[in-house]
Scaffold this motif. Structure first.
Motif, PDB file in Angstrom:
ATOM      1  N   CYS A   1      22.727 -28.937 -16.612  1.00  0.00           N
ATOM      2  CA  CYS A   1      22.703 -27.520 -16.249  1.00  0.00           C
ATOM      3  C   CYS A   1      21.530 -27.217 -15.325  1.00  0.00           C
ATOM      4  CB  CYS A   1      22.622 -26.673 -17.513  1.00  0.00           C
ATOM      5  SG  CYS A   1      22.623 -24.909 -17.201  1.00  0.00           S
ATOM      6  N   ARG A   2      20.351 -27.747 -15.634  1.00  0.00           N
ATOM      7  CA  ARG A   2      19.189 -27.532 -14.765  1.00  0.00           C
ATOM      8  C   ARG A   2      19.363 -28.196 -13.406  1.00  0.00           C
ATOM      9  NH1 ARG A   2      14.201 -25.521 -17.175  1.00  0.00           N
ATOM     10  NH2 ARG A   2      14.675 -25.297 -19.363  1.00  0.00           N
ATOM     11  N   GLU A   3      19.963 -29.380 -13.409  1.00  0.00           N
ATOM     12  CA  GLU A   3      20.193 -30.061 -12.137  1.00  0.00           C
ATOM     13  C   GLU A   3      21.119 -29.231 -11.248  1.00  0.00           C
ATOM     14  OE1 GLU A   3      22.542 -33.987 -10.793  1.00  0.00           O
ATOM     15  OE2 GLU A   3      20.996 -34.305 -12.319  1.00  0.00           O
ATOM     16  N   ARG A   4      22.175 -28.686 -11.828  1.00  0.00           N
ATOM     17  CA  ARG A   4      23.083 -27.822 -11.056  1.00  0.00           C
ATOM     18  C   ARG A   4      22.361 -26.563 -10.586  1.00  0.00           C
ATOM     19  NH1 ARG A   4      28.249 -28.427 -14.976  1.00  0.00           N
ATOM     20  NH2 ARG A   4      28.909 -30.473 -14.233  1.00  0.00           N
ATOM     21  N   ARG A   5      21.504 -26.007 -11.438  1.00  0.00           N
ATOM     22  CA  ARG A   5      20.749 -24.824 -11.064  1.00  0.00           C
ATOM     23  C   ARG A   5      19.823 -25.117  -9.879  1.00  0.00           C
ATOM     24  NH1 ARG A   5      17.889 -22.101 -15.947  1.00  0.00           N
ATOM     25  NH2 ARG A   5      20.051 -22.022 -16.636  1.00  0.00           N
ATOM     26  N   VAL A   6      19.132 -26.264  -9.920  1.00  0.00           N
ATOM     27  CA  VAL A   6      18.246 -26.652  -8.812  1.00  0.00           C
ATOM     28  C   VAL A   6      19.054 -26.909  -7.553  1.00  0.00           C
ATOM     29  CG1 VAL A   6      16.712 -28.493  -7.988  1.00  0.00           C
ATOM     30  CG2 VAL A   6      16.394 -27.540 -10.265  1.00  0.00           C
ATOM     31  N   SER A   7      20.201 -27.565  -7.699  1.00  0.00           N
ATOM     32  CA  SER A   7      21.058 -27.811  -6.542  1.00  0.00           C
ATOM     33  C   SER A   7      21.533 -26.490  -5.929  1.00  0.00           C
ATOM     34  CB  SER A   7      22.253 -28.671  -6.964  1.00  0.00           C
ATOM     35  OG  SER A   7      23.110 -28.889  -5.874  1.00  0.00           O
ATOM     36  N   GLY A   8      21.943 -25.554  -6.765  1.00  0.00           N
ATOM     37  CA  GLY A   8      22.354 -24.238  -6.266  1.00  0.00           C
ATOM     38  C   GLY A   8      21.220 -23.496  -5.594  1.00  0.00           C
ATOM     39  N   TRP A   9      20.010 -23.618  -6.169  1.00  0.00           N
ATOM     40  CA  TRP A   9      18.850 -22.963  -5.558  1.00  0.00           C
ATOM     41  C   TRP A   9      18.558 -23.555  -4.184  1.00  0.00           C
ATOM     42  CZ3 TRP A   9      13.941 -24.750  -4.228  1.00  0.00           C
ATOM     43  CH2 TRP A   9      13.018 -23.766  -3.884  1.00  0.00           C
TER      44      TRP A   9
END
Length: 119
Positions: free
Chosen positions: A26-34
């Protein structure tokens, strides 16, 4: 008697590990989206995330290598120290020496009481 099954430690650990993995993804996807929101192309964001993963893996392997080397060095040193014969601490032994049969130290001195005119 209860029909409820108890959760084993292995299952509890597996669930804990699964929750941690989901949080990481979830954090990896959040960082990727950011990153994509900041204007970084999608492929560049993926390459950047993989680069960070590989860098972390390299640091972990580097650390594990040196820790393993220290462990091997310690085991070798302990084996050598354990197998080394220390002549200074060897116990006196009965043998034939310059002053006849008697109790001699490691450096050849007779330490038992003896009579010189036994001849």
């Amino acid at each position: 008697m209860s029909t409820r099954t108890r959760i084993s430690n292995a299952e509890r650990f597996g669930r804990w590990l699964g929750r941690r993995w989901r949080a990481y993804v979830c954090r990896e996807r959040r960082v990727s989206g950011w990153l994509i929101g900041q204007g970084v192309p999608t492929s560049a964001a993926a390459v950047l995330i993989w680069g960070v993963k590989l860098a972390v893996l390299a640091v972990l392997l580097y650390t594990a290598f040196w820790l393993a080397l220290l462990l091997i060095f310690g085991v070798v040193i302990s084996r050598v120290a354990n197998n080394a014969e220390l002549d200074e601490t060897s116990e006196p032994e009965w043998k034939n020496g310059p002053a006849g049969f008697g109790l001699y130290t490691y450096d050849g001195y007779r330490i038992d009481p003896h009579v010189h005119d036994d001849n």
